[in-house]
Write a protein that holds these residues in place. Structure first.
Motif, PDB file in Angstrom:
ATOM      1  N   LEU A  60       0.987  -1.309   0.004  1.00  9.20           N
ATOM      2  CA  LEU A  60       0.098   0.113  -0.020  1.00  9.20           C
ATOM      3  C   LEU A  60       0.874   1.432  -0.199  1.00  9.20           C
ATOM      4  CD1 LEU A  60      -3.104   0.488   0.306  1.00  9.20           C
ATOM      5  CD2 LEU A  60      -2.672   1.131   2.381  1.00  9.20           C
ATOM      6  N   ARG A  61       1.911   1.080   0.780  1.00  6.01           N
ATOM      7  CA  ARG A  61       2.858   2.405   0.895  1.00  6.01           C
ATOM      8  C   ARG A  61       3.621   2.624  -0.451  1.00  6.01           C
ATOM      9  NH1 ARG A  61       1.199   1.328   5.458  1.00  6.01           N
ATOM     10  NH2 ARG A  61       1.376   2.831   7.271  1.00  6.01           N
ATOM     11  N   LEU A  62       3.717   1.773  -1.068  1.00  3.64           N
ATOM     12  CA  LEU A  62       4.478   2.100  -2.364  1.00  3.64           C
ATOM     13  C   LEU A  62       3.523   2.835  -3.274  1.00  3.64           C
ATOM     14  CD1 LEU A  62       5.755  -1.620  -3.346  1.00  3.64           C
ATOM     15  CD2 LEU A  62       7.051   0.317  -2.631  1.00  3.64           C
ATOM     16  N   VAL A  63       2.170   3.019  -3.126  1.00  9.13           N
ATOM     17  CA  VAL A  63       1.278   3.583  -4.223  1.00  9.13           C
ATOM     18  C   VAL A  63       1.616   5.301  -4.090  1.00  9.13           C
ATOM     19  CG1 VAL A  63      -0.820   3.913  -4.652  1.00  9.13           C
ATOM     20  CG2 VAL A  63      -0.300   1.633  -4.100  1.00  9.13           C
ATOM     21  N   ASN A  64       1.670   5.708  -2.874  1.00  8.40           N
ATOM     22  CA  ASN A  64       2.079   7.026  -2.611  1.00  8.40           C
ATOM     23  C   ASN A  64       3.587   7.293  -2.359  1.00  8.40           C
ATOM     24  OD1 ASN A  64       1.864   6.067   0.126  1.00  8.40           O
ATOM     25  ND2 ASN A  64       0.353   7.521   0.812  1.00  8.40           N
ATOM     26  N   GLY A  65       4.315   6.327  -2.500  1.00 13.91           N
ATOM     27  CA  GLY A  65       5.489   6.794  -2.508  1.00 13.91           C
ATOM     28  C   GLY A  65       6.133   6.796  -0.790  1.00 13.91           C
ATOM     29  N   LEU A  66       5.396   6.358   0.036  1.00 15.90           N
ATOM     30  CA  LEU A  66       5.883   6.215   1.571  1.00 15.90           C
ATOM     31  C   LEU A  66       7.108   5.174   1.648  1.00 15.90           C
ATOM     32  CD1 LEU A  66       2.572   6.746   3.598  1.00 15.90           C
ATOM     33  CD2 LEU A  66       4.175   8.230   3.075  1.00 15.90           C
ATOM     34  N   GLU A  67       6.961   4.187   0.676  1.00 21.24           N
ATOM     35  CA  GLU A  67       8.252   3.255   0.593  1.00 21.24           C
ATOM     36  C   GLU A  67       8.503   3.230  -1.016  1.00 21.24           C
ATOM     37  OE1 GLU A  67       9.433   1.918   3.003  1.00 21.24           O
ATOM     38  OE2 GLU A  67       7.924   1.666   4.531  1.00 21.24           O
ATOM     39  N   ARG A  68       9.834   2.977  -1.153  1.00 24.88           N
ATOM     40  CA  ARG A  68      10.209   3.108  -2.436  1.00 24.88           C
ATOM     41  C   ARG A  68      10.394   1.500  -2.938  1.00 24.88           C
ATOM     42  NH1 ARG A  68      10.983   8.238  -3.699  1.00 24.88           N
ATOM     43  NH2 ARG A  68      10.348   7.610  -5.792  1.00 24.88           N
ATOM     44  N   ALA A  69      10.141   1.257  -3.989  1.00 26.04           N
ATOM     45  CA  ALA A  69      10.217  -0.239  -4.483  1.00 26.04           C
ATOM     46  C   ALA A  69      11.901  -0.312  -4.758  1.00 26.04           C
ATOM     47  CB  ALA A  69       9.699  -0.529  -5.932  1.00 26.04           C
ATOM     48  N   SER A  70      12.313  -1.508  -4.399  1.00 34.17           N
ATOM     49  CA  SER A  70      13.618  -1.835  -4.742  1.00 34.17           C
ATOM     50  C   SER A  70      13.779  -2.065  -6.204  1.00 34.17           C
ATOM     51  CB  SER A  70      14.018  -3.196  -4.058  1.00 34.17           C
ATOM     52  OG  SER A  70      13.817  -3.008  -2.608  1.00 34.17           O
ATOM     53  N   SER A  71      12.899  -2.806  -6.832  1.00 34.23           N
ATOM     54  CA  SER A  71      12.825  -2.908  -8.477  1.00 34.23           C
ATOM     55  C   SER A  71      11.342  -2.822  -8.620  1.00 34.23           C
ATOM     56  CB  SER A  71      13.948  -4.146  -8.682  1.00 34.23           C
ATOM     57  OG  SER A  71      13.300  -5.144  -8.405  1.00 34.23           O
ATOM     58  N   GLY A  72      11.225  -2.853 -10.109  1.00 39.66           N
ATOM     59  CA  GLY A  72       9.858  -3.223 -10.696  1.00 39.66           C
ATOM     60  C   GLY A  72       9.428  -1.716 -10.774  1.00 39.66           C
ATOM     61  N   GLN A  73       8.072  -1.406 -11.051  1.00 37.58           N
ATOM     62  CA  GLN A  73       7.467  -0.454 -11.300  1.00 37.58           C
ATOM     63  C   GLN A  73       5.982  -0.062 -10.528  1.00 37.58           C
ATOM     64  OE1 GLN A  73       6.189   0.631 -15.195  1.00 37.58           O
ATOM     65  NE2 GLN A  73       7.288   2.673 -15.393  1.00 37.58           N
ATOM     66  N   VAL A  74       5.698   0.986  -9.985  1.00 37.64           N
ATOM     67  CA  VAL A  74       4.314   1.367  -9.611  1.00 37.64           C
ATOM     68  C   VAL A  74       3.964   2.493 -10.357  1.00 37.64           C
ATOM     69  CG1 VAL A  74       3.024   1.775  -7.449  1.00 37.64           C
ATOM     70  CG2 VAL A  74       4.925   0.410  -7.129  1.00 37.64           C
ATOM     71  N   GLU A  75       2.728   2.211 -10.972  1.00 39.20           N
ATOM     72  CA  GLU A  75       2.159   3.446 -11.539  1.00 39.20           C
ATOM     73  C   GLU A  75       0.775   3.764 -11.031  1.00 39.20           C
ATOM     74  OE1 GLU A  75       3.147   3.044 -15.906  1.00 39.20           O
ATOM     75  OE2 GLU A  75       0.879   3.414 -16.048  1.00 39.20           O
ATOM     76  N   VAL A  76       0.513   5.070 -10.795  1.00 42.27           N
ATOM     77  CA  VAL A  76      -0.833   5.429 -10.249  1.00 42.27           C
ATOM     78  C   VAL A  76      -1.337   6.667 -11.464  1.00 42.27           C
ATOM     79  CG1 VAL A  76      -1.967   6.777  -8.342  1.00 42.27           C
ATOM     80  CG2 VAL A  76       0.075   4.895  -8.011  1.00 42.27           C
ATOM     81  N   LEU A  77      -2.647   6.247 -11.614  1.00 45.42           N
ATOM     82  CA  LEU A  77      -3.372   7.389 -12.655  1.00 45.42           C
ATOM     83  C   LEU A  77      -2.255   7.614 -13.569  1.00 45.42           C
ATOM     84  CD1 LEU A  77      -4.367   9.318  -9.798  1.00 45.42           C
ATOM     85  CD2 LEU A  77      -5.800   7.942 -10.988  1.00 45.42           C
ATOM     86  N   GLY A  78      -1.554   6.757 -14.164  1.00 42.10           N
ATOM     87  CA  GLY A  78      -0.686   6.713 -15.298  1.00 42.10           C
ATOM     88  C   GLY A  78       0.768   7.336 -15.188  1.00 42.10           C
ATOM     89  N   ARG A  79       0.752   7.732 -13.653  1.00 38.26           N
ATOM     90  CA  ARG A  79       2.407   8.217 -13.509  1.00 38.26           C
ATOM     91  C   ARG A  79       2.958   7.094 -12.867  1.00 38.26           C
ATOM     92  NH1 ARG A  79       0.774  13.910 -10.601  1.00 38.26           N
ATOM     93  NH2 ARG A  79       2.896  14.250 -10.666  1.00 38.26           N
ATOM     94  N   ASP A  80       4.414   7.277 -13.063  1.00 38.71           N
ATOM     95  CA  ASP A  80       5.168   6.547 -12.366  1.00 38.71           C
ATOM     96  C   ASP A  80       5.639   6.599 -11.094  1.00 38.71           C
ATOM     97  OD1 ASP A  80       7.211   4.466 -11.750  1.00 38.71           O
ATOM     98  OD2 ASP A  80       8.388   4.772 -13.679  1.00 38.71           O
ATOM     99  N   VAL A  81       5.209   6.313 -10.088  1.00 36.20           N
ATOM    100  CA  VAL A  81       5.601   6.507  -8.824  1.00 36.20           C
ATOM    101  C   VAL A  81       7.200   6.437  -8.624  1.00 36.20           C
ATOM    102  CG1 VAL A  81       4.907   6.468  -6.253  1.00 36.20           C
ATOM    103  CG2 VAL A  81       3.183   6.009  -7.982  1.00 36.20           C
ATOM    104  N   THR A  82       7.536   5.304  -8.961  1.00 39.65           N
ATOM    105  CA  THR A  82       9.127   4.921  -8.654  1.00 39.65           C
ATOM    106  C   THR A  82       9.997   5.810  -9.257  1.00 39.65           C
ATOM    107  OG1 THR A  82       8.405   3.274 -10.321  1.00 39.65           O
ATOM    108  CG2 THR A  82       8.669   2.504  -8.178  1.00 39.65           C
ATOM    109  N   ALA A  83       9.605   6.694 -10.061  1.00 41.41           N
ATOM    110  CA  ALA A  83      10.405   7.720 -10.810  1.00 41.41           C
ATOM    111  C   ALA A  83      10.201   8.955 -10.061  1.00 41.41           C
ATOM    112  CB  ALA A  83      10.372   7.892 -12.034  1.00 41.41           C
TER     113      ALA A  83
END
Lengths: 352, 224
Positions: A60-83
């Protein structure tokens, strides 16, 4: 597939693509999320269920960037949170509301002040904050309590403040972190009803995490089951309830579908044996109302005794679950009979 | 007690209040931001700056380790550079401030660390930047604790101010020593002590009252 659940639109609201999250641990690393792929459809309510420590909170916390993914991609509303980072990430967060198990309200601000906080943070002009706050407080039904402090509110009222606060900046996505886990059952029901209303009226996509299957049953159209950092099963809530394939899903379901065995049977059950078989029958769709048991009696001449059962509604469709005891010798005939009528069966064991 | 002596005690009280108020004010002006920084700059925190955190932490600890009376004497050249003189009430404010600032910094740090981490997370989820989190969440939520801590600091300053007589700082403590001890006038000593007790009591009660007014964590004022 379920006819009632909204057809997922081309772009999901949230997409996890091969997401890995590891934590450093004693020089090595432990994986909190292990190659997770999950799509959260727009406009729906999706539940992620798992035991504590399964990784749902991290997810859940990856979705709003409270946590950052070690690898892979999380996209919210078409925007890349991981970047995203800095200002870009903060802008993105204003489009993603979040509510919490322990509410996380400021003790030294009133209800009004708490709901105003995200607007102040977003730099909304002072003159526009007041009316918007009143509107939100009315939406969650807390009008008369606007000038109270959180310590003067009940748990359910606090969560309503949390919801109003999360909606203040008109997000398109709402994240719910065990929002009803600290509430009693009655309050849980009313908070879930509020979430469902918001979902319908505002077209808000809700992603919630929980360890209670009842929450999934009551408001989720989609569900994903997470265990040890992996999504072990996902799909429409109805399909998962009707035909769970993973052991963890079954154990979550046993508490809420009337499928829990009475203690006196559960204590005597053995995996194999000559004793009477314990059979679970799942009814989906129209067959949920069929008098199946009496037909087993009249057409097969087999006496099946009921141990537990329930019929309920999931995502607007009837769903039933019946546990019966049948003589071991008749087991395969009974199962064939039921399968011919599109009913699911599962042998839980034998009475030892 | 003669009118002359009463005037002396009154004057000494004002001197003490002056020293405590000014050093408390400047000490807070230095200690508050320092405390905020100490509370938010460890690795992975809001304003992560682990090296600066370590260094400032060491300086603060070192300052707090020095016995006040030694600090007063040791920094005389510094005091002269700041205040233009190394004796007198105004000069005494320099060591008092230097003693108060690190003390207040630790108090502020503790009060801020007491704020529930969930609130920081909620604010981050709202898109708050670190400055907003400090201004709108950490400081307001920590305020009752900070006020109680500042009260403690003021009481300590009243005690410290009694020692600055060593550099001609005057004030109540100095009066008590010079008249009560050196001129053997126990009556003066007693009056000085009583005035100090009243001062400390007043500061403590006022601080507690303000903190209570600011603190809404408990449901004490449940509405109708």
């Amino acid at each position: 597939m379920s006819q009632m659940s909204p057809v997922p639109q081309a772009a999901p609201a949230i997409a996890f693509r091969d997401v890995v999250k590891t934590w450093p641990h004693r020089g090595g690393a432990v994986a909190a999320l292990d190659h997770v792929d999950l799509q959260v459809p727009r406009g729906g309510i999706t539940g992620v269920i798992g035991r504590s420590g399964a990784g749902k909170s991290t997810l859940l916390r990856l979705v709003n960037g409270l946590e950052r993914a070690s690898s892979g991609q999380v996209e919210v509303l078409g925007r890349d949170v991981t970047a995203a980072s800095g200002r870009g990430l903060r802008d993105l967060r204003r489009n993603v509301g979040m509510i919490f198990q322990h509410f996380n309200l400021l003790a030294n601000r009133t209800v009004r002040g708490n709901v105003a906080l995200p607007l102040e943070i977003a730099g909304t002009p002072r003159g526009r904050i007041g009316p918007r706050v009143d509107e939100l407080i009315d939406l969650v039904g807390l009008g008369p309590l606007a000038d109270r402090y959180p310590a003067q509110l009940s748990g359910g009222q606090k969560q309503r403040v949390g919801i109003a606060r999360a909606l203040a900046t008109e997000p398109k996505v709402l994240l719910s972190d065990e929002a009803t886990s600290a509430l009693d059952p009655e309050t849980t029901t009313s908070v879930l009803a509020l979430l469902r209303n918001i979902n319908r009226e505002l077209g808000l996509t809700i992603l919630l995490i929980t360890h209670e299957m009842a929450v999934v049953r009551d408001i989720c159209q989609h569900v994903a089951v997470i265990e040890a950092g992996k999504i072990v099963e996902s799909g429409s809530t109805y399909d998962i309830f009707a035909a769970p394939t993973h052991e963890v899903t079954r154990s979550f379901l046993s508490g809420v579908t009337g499928a829990a065995l009475p203690g006196f049977i559960a204590r005597r059950i053995v995996p194999e044996g000559a004793g009477p078989a314990i059979l679970r029958i799942t009814f989906a769709g129209d067959s949920a109302a069929e008098p199946v048991l009496s037909r087993i009696g009249s057409q097969l001449g087999v006496d099946a005794s009921i141990l537990s059962g329930a019929i309920e509604e999931i995502d607007g469709r009837p769903f039933g679950n019946l546990t019966v005891e049948v003589p071991a010798a008749d087991l395969s005939r009974v199962r064939d009979f039921l399968h011919a009528r599109q009913l699911g069966t599962e042998v839980l064991g034998h009475v030892g | 007690m003669s009118a002359n002596l009463a005037a002396l005690i009154w004057e000494a009280t004002l001197q003490t209040l002056y020293m405590v108020a000014v050093s408390g004010l400047i000490g807070t002006a230095i200690g508050l931001p320092l405390g905020v920084f100490l509370a938010t700059s460890k690795r992975g925190e809001l304003m992560s700056a682990p090296l600066a955190n370590r260094i400032l932490g060491l300086i603060v600890n070192a300052m707090r380790s020095i016995p006040f009376i030694i600090l007063v004497v040791a920094i005389i050249p510094f005091t002269r550079a700041i205040a233009g003189t190394s004796i007198g009430t105004t000069a005494a404010i320099v060591p008092l401030t230097l003693a108060a600032a690190p003390f207040i910094a630790r108090i502020v740090e503790t009060a801020i660390r007491d704020v529930d981490g969930g609130l920081i997370e909620a604010a981050r989820a709202m898109g708050a930047n670190p400055g907003q989190i400090i201004r709108k969440v950490l400081l307001p939520e920590a305020l009752p604790g900070i006020v109680l801590g500042l009260t403690l600091a003021m009481v300590s300053l009243i005690g410290y101010s009694a020692m600055v007589g060593a550099v001609g700082g005057e004030g109540l403590g100095d009066l008590g020593i010079r008249y009560g001890y050196q001129r053997f006038m126990p009556g003066v000593m007693l009056v000085v002590v009583v005035v100090l007790i009243v001062l400390v009591q007043a500061v403590q009660s006022t601080g507690e009252w303000i903190a209570r007014r600011l603190d809404h964590r408990a449901a004490k004022d449940r509405g109708p």
